[in-house]
Scaffold this active site. Structure first.
Site, short mmCIF file in Angstrom:
data_model
loop_
_atom_site.label_atom_id
_atom_site.label_comp_id
_atom_site.label_asym_id
_atom_site.label_seq_id
_atom_site.Cartn_x
_atom_site.Cartn_y
_atom_site.Cartn_z
N LYS A 178 -7.59 5.91 -19.85
CA LYS A 178 -7.86 6.38 -21.22
C LYS A 178 -6.61 6.24 -22.10
CE LYS A 178 -11.90 7.73 -19.58
NZ LYS A 178 -12.00 7.24 -18.22
N TYR A 236 -15.68 15.92 -16.62
CA TYR A 236 -16.23 14.57 -16.53
C TYR A 236 -17.25 14.55 -15.39
CZ TYR A 236 -16.61 9.75 -15.05
OH TYR A 236 -17.11 8.55 -14.65
N ASP A 263 -6.67 18.45 -15.35
CA ASP A 263 -6.93 17.08 -15.77
C ASP A 263 -6.50 16.98 -17.24
OD1 ASP A 263 -8.06 14.71 -16.72
OD2 ASP A 263 -9.74 14.79 -15.33
N ARG A 298 0.85 -1.21 0.00
CA ARG A 298 0.00 0.00 0.00
C ARG A 298 0.88 1.25 0.00
NH1 ARG A 298 -1.71 2.03 4.53
NH2 ARG A 298 -2.18 0.04 5.51
C1 LIG Z 1 -11.42 13.58 -18.17
C2 LIG Z 1 -11.67 12.50 -17.17
N1 LIG Z 1 -11.12 12.58 -15.94
C3 LIG Z 1 -11.33 11.63 -15.01
C4 LIG Z 1 -12.12 10.53 -15.26
C5 LIG Z 1 -12.33 9.48 -14.21
O1 LIG Z 1 -11.45 8.43 -14.44
P1 LIG Z 1 -11.74 6.88 -14.06
O2 LIG Z 1 -12.89 6.44 -14.86
O3 LIG Z 1 -10.44 6.22 -14.42
O4 LIG Z 1 -12.01 6.85 -12.58
C6 LIG Z 1 -12.71 10.40 -16.52
C7 LIG Z 1 -13.55 9.22 -16.83
O5 LIG Z 1 -14.16 9.13 -17.87
C8 LIG Z 1 -12.48 11.41 -17.50
O6 LIG Z 1 -13.02 11.34 -18.72
#
Ligand SMILES: Cc1ncc(COP(=O)(O)O)c(C=O)c1O
Length: 403
Positions: free
Chosen positions: A215, A120, A190, A68
């Site tokens: 992604k 998101y 992000d 961890r």
């Molecule tokens: C731009 C973006 N940030 C964060 C996330 C969240 O990521 P996760 O699905 O890996 O938890 C997503 C999910 O689609 C996303 O599109």
């Protein structure tokens, strides 16, 4: 040839040595932290599938005690991403949402955060439904407009969280401009949609870069994961502390698969950009399509920010609307044959999503519409297939949906 490729193709006599810091992005993604295993010579890093580590004496160990707190396979992924994003420390998480949770856990009761109104859907769900119960305050603003961000700042603002390009409308935020007005607040970007192959937020003035590695970074629809890279060692240490205390870690197997994906990131991103640009232009020329959003189109409302901020292309995501709105949008999604209707994005396979009922269903209708996520909007994550095959599928499906 783009500016970045010219820079990377340094003539041999201008290079000081063969060190990683002198290499181009693609070389770094393959070699920077991924060296052959020193004990066996194995070309590919092993999956260290272990919970704990033998200690030589109390307090004497080889840098790992419990998985961890740290794991050798995960650490190589953290180091690789840190090098590519030009940070002072990387930390990998079980999902992108775990990384977002960690970043907001840097805040204390009474602190205020500004969040892009287009993000998101899981981010506002986390903030509104869970973190607001702990006394944190959130404002959702159009971070594409610097004056709006300035007006939302207060002495209590400790974090500005932006997604650029944003999911799903591709709305952009000028990272440099926000970094110049943010005061003491930390600017978190992000960077999931572009990856460091196309945009390095820390270079543009951000304090923290964040990813859903689920992604493009992993890129093969095989894992979920997240990552945070910081500009300062102090932020990195704080995040590592939170990660260990909250248990928000990545597994060695998912880290290993993500490292494998990372090796081809540069070449994949180039093809994603190429295919998406061709498809965006095809959609724009199709009379059955009423709107196309792609930062590489001259018609994109923030095309000038895109040209300034994105280094060698505009990514693999685009959004569009068909004549006939929601009804034709839903028929289109179910008439595709090669392209798959799915929640994910950023993989080798082309995928289509209906944000209003899928990825952004957790948002209120009012917030969704305010952010431009209309009921008929379709998000396309353009993959690496032959672009003619993709256009053939889009074309037949658009015809069925709008006839
Ligand atoms: C731009 C973006 N940030 C964060 C996330 C969240 O990521 P996760 O699905 O890996 O938890 C997503 C999910 O689609 C996303 O599109």
């Amino acid at each position: 040839m783009t500016e970045q490729t010219q820079q990377e193709r340094k003539p041999a006599n201008k290079r000081k040595d063969q060190s990683v810091s002198e290499s181009g992005f693609a070389t770094k993604a393959i070699h920077a932290a991924q060296t052959p295993d020193p004990t066996t010579g194995a070309m590919v890093l092993p999956i260290y599938q272990t919970t704990t580590y033998a200690q030589q004496a109390v307090g004497v160990n080889k840098g790992f005690t419990y998985s961890r707190t740290g794991n050798p396979t995960v650490q190589v992924l953290e180091d690789s991403l840190n090098i590519l994003e030009k940070g002072q420390g990387g930390a990998c998480f079980g999902t992108g949402m775990a990384a977002i949770t960690a970043v907001f856990a840097l805040l204390s009761q009474g602190d205020h955060a500004i969040i892009s109104s287009v993000v998101y859907g899981g981010t506002p769900r986390l903030c509104n439904m869970i973190l607001s119960r702990y006394g944190l305050k959130f404002s959702y603003v159009d971070t594409g407009d610097v004056d709006t961000v300035r007006a939302a700042l207060s002495p209590k603002t400790k974090l500005i969280f932006v997604e650029t390009p944003a999911n799903p409308t591709l709305k952009l935020t000028d990272i440099r401009a926000i970094s110049e007005i943010k005061g003491d607040a930390k600017l978190v970007v992000d960077n999931t949609f572009l990856t460091p192959a196309l945009q390095i937020p820390l270079d543009l003035g951000a304090d923290i870069t964040l990813h859903s590695t689920t992604k493009f970074i992993e890129g093969h629809n095989s894992t979920v994961g997240g990552a945070i890279i910081t500009k300062t060692k102090k932020d990195h240490e704080d995040l590592k502390y939170l990660q260990n205390a909250m248990g928000l870690i990545q597994s060695p197997f998912n880290a290993w698969l993500t490292l494998r994906g990372l090796k081809t990131l540069d070449v994949r991103m180039k093809r994603h950009c190429e295919n998406a640009q061709i498809i965006a232009e095809y959609l724009e020329g199709n009379p059955k399509v009423t709107k196309v959003l792609y930062p590489g189109l001259n018609s994109f409302p923030q095309a000038s920010i895109a040209r300034r901020q994105h280094s060698q292309g505009h990514g693999g995501l685009l959004a569009f609307e068909l004549k006939g709105g929601v009804k034709s949008g839903l028929k289109f999604a179910s008439s595709l044959s090669l392209i798959t209707l799915a929640e994910n994005l950023g993989a080798v396979e082309t995928m289509v999503t209906h944000p209003a009922t899928m990825t952004h269903a957790a948002m209120s209708k009012q917030a969704r519409l305010g952010a431009g996520i209309t009921d008929g909007l379709i998000r396309l994550s353009v993959g690496l297939e032959d672009v003619d095959d993709l256009i053939f599928d889009l074309d037949q499906s658009i015809k069925k949906a709008t006839s």
